[in-house]
Motif scaffolding. Structure first.
Motif, PDB file in Angstrom:
ATOM      1  N   PRO A 157       0.671  -1.286  -0.131  1.00 45.91           N
ATOM      2  CA  PRO A 157      -0.145   0.009  -0.105  1.00 45.91           C
ATOM      3  C   PRO A 157       0.846   1.287   0.106  1.00 45.91           C
ATOM      4  O   PRO A 157       0.290   2.380  -0.768  1.00 45.91           O
ATOM      5  CB  PRO A 157      -0.709  -0.108   1.198  1.00 45.91           C
ATOM      6  N   PHE A 158       2.131   1.303   0.534  1.00 36.90           N
ATOM      7  CA  PHE A 158       2.876   2.486   0.514  1.00 36.90           C
ATOM      8  C   PHE A 158       3.295   2.764  -0.833  1.00 36.90           C
ATOM      9  O   PHE A 158       3.212   3.909  -1.373  1.00 36.90           O
ATOM     10  CB  PHE A 158       3.886   2.130   1.350  1.00 36.90           C
ATOM     11  N   ARG A 185       9.609  10.124   3.404  1.00 39.90           N
ATOM     12  CA  ARG A 185      10.177   9.001   3.507  1.00 39.90           C
ATOM     13  C   ARG A 185      10.814   8.328   2.372  1.00 39.90           C
ATOM     14  O   ARG A 185      11.593   7.832   2.490  1.00 39.90           O
ATOM     15  CB  ARG A 185       8.660   7.983   3.916  1.00 39.90           C
TER      16      ARG A 185
ATOM     17  N   GLN B 106      -4.647   3.625   6.073  1.00 36.28           N
ATOM     18  CA  GLN B 106      -4.000   2.438   5.809  1.00 36.28           C
ATOM     19  C   GLN B 106      -2.817   2.111   6.689  1.00 36.28           C
ATOM     20  O   GLN B 106      -1.819   2.946   6.458  1.00 36.28           O
ATOM     21  CB  GLN B 106      -3.755   2.120   4.305  1.00 36.28           C
ATOM     22  N   GLY B 108      -0.692  -0.250   5.935  1.00 34.85           N
ATOM     23  CA  GLY B 108       0.352  -0.950   5.000  1.00 34.85           C
ATOM     24  C   GLY B 108       0.903   0.249   4.359  1.00 34.85           C
ATOM     25  O   GLY B 108       1.911   0.166   3.376  1.00 34.85           O
ATOM     26  N   GLU B 109       0.584   1.667   4.717  1.00 33.80           N
ATOM     27  CA  GLU B 109       1.136   2.812   4.131  1.00 33.80           C
ATOM     28  C   GLU B 109       2.355   3.069   5.125  1.00 33.80           C
ATOM     29  O   GLU B 109       2.952   4.288   4.682  1.00 33.80           O
ATOM     30  CB  GLU B 109      -0.009   4.026   3.863  1.00 33.80           C
ATOM     31  N   LYS B 110       2.477   2.525   6.022  1.00 37.07           N
ATOM     32  CA  LYS B 110       3.331   3.034   7.025  1.00 37.07           C
ATOM     33  C   LYS B 110       4.588   1.933   6.927  1.00 37.07           C
ATOM     34  O   LYS B 110       4.227   0.682   6.874  1.00 37.07           O
ATOM     35  CB  LYS B 110       2.814   3.048   8.503  1.00 37.07           C
ATOM     36  N   LEU B 114       4.485  -2.167   7.869  1.00 40.21           N
ATOM     37  CA  LEU B 114       4.988  -3.035   6.558  1.00 40.21           C
ATOM     38  C   LEU B 114       5.839  -4.135   6.852  1.00 40.21           C
ATOM     39  O   LEU B 114       5.979  -5.146   6.124  1.00 40.21           O
ATOM     40  CB  LEU B 114       5.292  -2.051   5.600  1.00 40.21           C
ATOM     41  N   MET B 115       6.911  -3.745   7.763  1.00 35.80           N
ATOM     42  CA  MET B 115       7.930  -4.665   7.877  1.00 35.80           C
ATOM     43  C   MET B 115       7.383  -5.755   9.013  1.00 35.80           C
ATOM     44  O   MET B 115       7.878  -6.950   8.982  1.00 35.80           O
ATOM     45  CB  MET B 115       9.139  -3.744   8.701  1.00 35.80           C
ATOM     46  N   ILE B 121      -1.914  -6.374   7.865  1.00 36.63           N
ATOM     47  CA  ILE B 121      -1.955  -5.633   6.384  1.00 36.63           C
ATOM     48  C   ILE B 121      -2.700  -6.468   5.236  1.00 36.63           C
ATOM     49  O   ILE B 121      -3.520  -5.792   4.795  1.00 36.63           O
ATOM     50  CB  ILE B 121      -0.555  -5.352   6.068  1.00 36.63           C
ATOM     51  N   GLU B 125      -6.001  -5.350   3.234  1.00 39.28           N
ATOM     52  CA  GLU B 125      -6.066  -5.353   1.875  1.00 39.28           C
ATOM     53  C   GLU B 125      -7.216  -6.000   1.414  1.00 39.28           C
ATOM     54  O   GLU B 125      -8.140  -5.512   0.699  1.00 39.28           O
ATOM     55  CB  GLU B 125      -4.895  -5.859   1.369  1.00 39.28           C
TER      56      GLU B 125
END
Lengths: 296, 253
Positions: A157-158, A185, B106, B108-110, B114-115, B121, B125
């Protein structure tokens, strides 16, 4: 001969890491960073100074990556409020400011004399004749990890958000995205790659001086991206291989084509890169392996 | 109940006043039109409400909260979405990805989540995908779901923009000329979708030059001229207004 191939391989992989960082910034986020070499220099000097002072190389590389990343933060805050072309100028100015600082702050950087006797990667661990091969393998591993991480990132999504910002920032803001934060970022992640590449290069060369970090390095990375395509991993890899392969390989043109002096040859090489660039931009603007993306 | 309230807004550039003491209110669940000649200040009004253009004086309140100093993305997060006159699609993303990208907050935007929070996530989705599919089929875009947005027709792009707004789950949407450059068949469809959304409780404000379609769609409208609101009322009332005729059609009709 084998040694020369390894040297070219190392150069390609160092440039590839920088190109990966720039691809994230430009190809996926649309940020025109013309100061990439500034982050490379910060990485190189940080890691070298620390390692000379006795810090283990892995730790000094981490510090180098970290500092390059941090340096991207204020640039982001200042420049990302401005439009695209301003970012190009601000970052170019930043990289030159870094280089001037390295030249003048002699107490820290030894100025134009450069830093010598930078500890070499793997020295003392493997026999001297094998060090280059080990560096090559290390760089290969780092590149593979970095590119796997990139792939995961741009498919997340990022990645979707930064691509949306690249395609239309106004629309992304209208949908509530804090675009400045995403761009910062992305800038920081790219800077991390550049800083790490700089550190690794320093520990390979064992000698660095400010004149290695001229804007030409940034432009080389840009050329690689334009040739290969900035928005696919394949484009980054192929573009870098073509560029470095050509820069290095074209030294031997004189051996095959007679009657060209050394001086002329140097000009011919740059001329050929220029022509290749013009042809790519004319006939395949997205780069050899780029997606045919629409730019607003 | 009052949802959006604009009080005595003035905005402009130098001595030119694009908006001159404009006041209007939109109630929750309403469908309101804004008409006016080119340069009347309609789009500037939207831009001031959403934070793209700063106001010189006056106040904006949305859902009881003052909007005067909020940055753009904060206004959106409070449930106020907008579209633009010229479609602004994310050209290199597919229709589906356009919608997914629009979803707010979201995880998943961070970068850190995400890791480390892959599973959460993935679940997120999946939820967003389901929602996007629903909206895509509501807007009749299923056929082009996986097309690059840059390849869509003008009308489809307008539908796509509407779809992206819906992903935000907004309370109120401001549509800037949704019918401009759209073929008649699609205009009917677009209009129908907007009416349907309004029926479900969404508050809608529309700027439009297509007066025939607009007066069929909205029960109430404002008319603007040279930065001022000149009248307000039902479509018939507004279109019959002497000043509106004068300004809009030079008194021809």
């Amino acid at each position: 001969m084998e040694g020369y191939v390894i040297t070219i391989g190392i150069t390609i992989l160092i440039y590839m890491l920088m190109a990966g960082g720039l691809a994230l910034q430009y190809g996926f986020t649309g940020l025109s960073n013309f100061g990439l070499v500034g982050f490379v220099a910060i990485g190189a000097y940080t890691s070298s100074i620390l390692a000379i002072k006795g810090v283990p190389i892995p730790l000094s590389l981490i510090a180098a990556t970290g500092l390059a990343t941090l340096c991207a933060y204020p640039i982001g805050i200042i420049a990302l409020r401005l439009g695209g072309n301003y970012l190009a100028i601000v970052t170019l100015g930043f990289s030159e400011a870094v280089r001037m600082t390295l030249q003048t702050e002699e107490w820290l950087t030894r100025g134009m004399h450069g830093l010598t006797k930078i500890p070499r990667l793997f020295s003392g661990w493997v026999e001297p004749s094998r060090i280059d091969l080990c560096i090559l393998l290390l760089l290969l591993a780092i590149n593979i990890i970095a590119f796997l991480a990139f792939r995961k990132l741009v498919k997340s999504p990022f990645g979707r958000a930064i691509e949306a910002i690249r395609d239309n920032e106004t629309a992304a803001r209208a949908l509530g995205k804090d675009t400045a934060q995403f761009k910062t970022r992305s800038l920081m992640l790219g800077a991390a790659c550049a800083g790490l590449a700089g550190g690794l290069q320093a520990h390979y060369l064992t000698f660095i001086s400010p004149e290695q970090y001229v804007p030409l390095v940034t432009f080389y990375v840009w050329i690689a991206l334009v040739l290969g395509g900035a928005d696919t991993m394949k484009g980054v890899i192929v573009g870098t291989c073509i560029l470095v392969g050509f820069l290095e390989g074209s030294r031997f043109i004189g051996d095959f084509v007679g009657g060209i002096s050394e001086v002329k040859l140097a000009s011919v090489r740059i001329w050929m890169i220029g022509m290749a660039l013009i042809c790519v931009v004319l006939y395949r603007p997205q780069g050899l392996f780029g997606r045919s993306i629409v730019r607003n | 109940m009052e949802l959006l309230s604009i009080k005595n807004i003035t905005a402009g550039f130098g001595s030119f006043k694009a908006l001159d003491d404009v006041s209007l209110t939109v109630n929750k669940g309403e469908l309101v039109g804004i008409i006016g000649t080119n340069g009347a200040g309609k789009s500037t009004l939207f831009s001031v409400i959403t934070g793209y253009v700063s106001r010189l004086s006056g106040h904006i309140t949305f859902a009881g909260e003052t909007f005067d100093h909020l940055p753009i993305h904060q206004r959106v997060r409070r449930g106020l979405g907008r579209t633009f006159q010229v479609p602004r699609e994310f050209g290199n993303l597919t229709v589906r990805e356009n919608l997914l990208a629009a979803a707010p907050n979201q995880l998943g935007e961070k970068l850190l989540p995400l890791m480390f929070m892959g599973r959460r996530i993935a679940a997120e989705e999946e939820r967003l995908e389901a929602r996007a599919r629903e909206i895509i089929s509501f807007l009749n875009l299923s056929r082009v779901e996986n097309e690059m947005a840059s390849k869509l027709s003008g009308g489809q792009k307008k539908l796509l923009e509407l779809g992206r707004l819906l992903m935000l789950g907004p309370q109120c949407i401001l549509l800037d000329e949704p019918f401009a450059g759209v073929n008649p068949v699609l205009i009917g469809e677009l209009s129908e979708r907007i009416a349907e959304l309004n029926k479900r409780g969404l508050t809608v404000v529309i700027i439009e030059h297509n007066l025939a379609e607009l007066s069929r769609l909205v029960p109430r409208m404002y008319a603007m001229d040279r930065g001022k609101i000149i009248t307000e009322g039902t479509a018939q009332e507004v279109l019959a207004n002497e000043q509106v005729r004068e300004a809009y059609m030079g008194g021809v009709i």
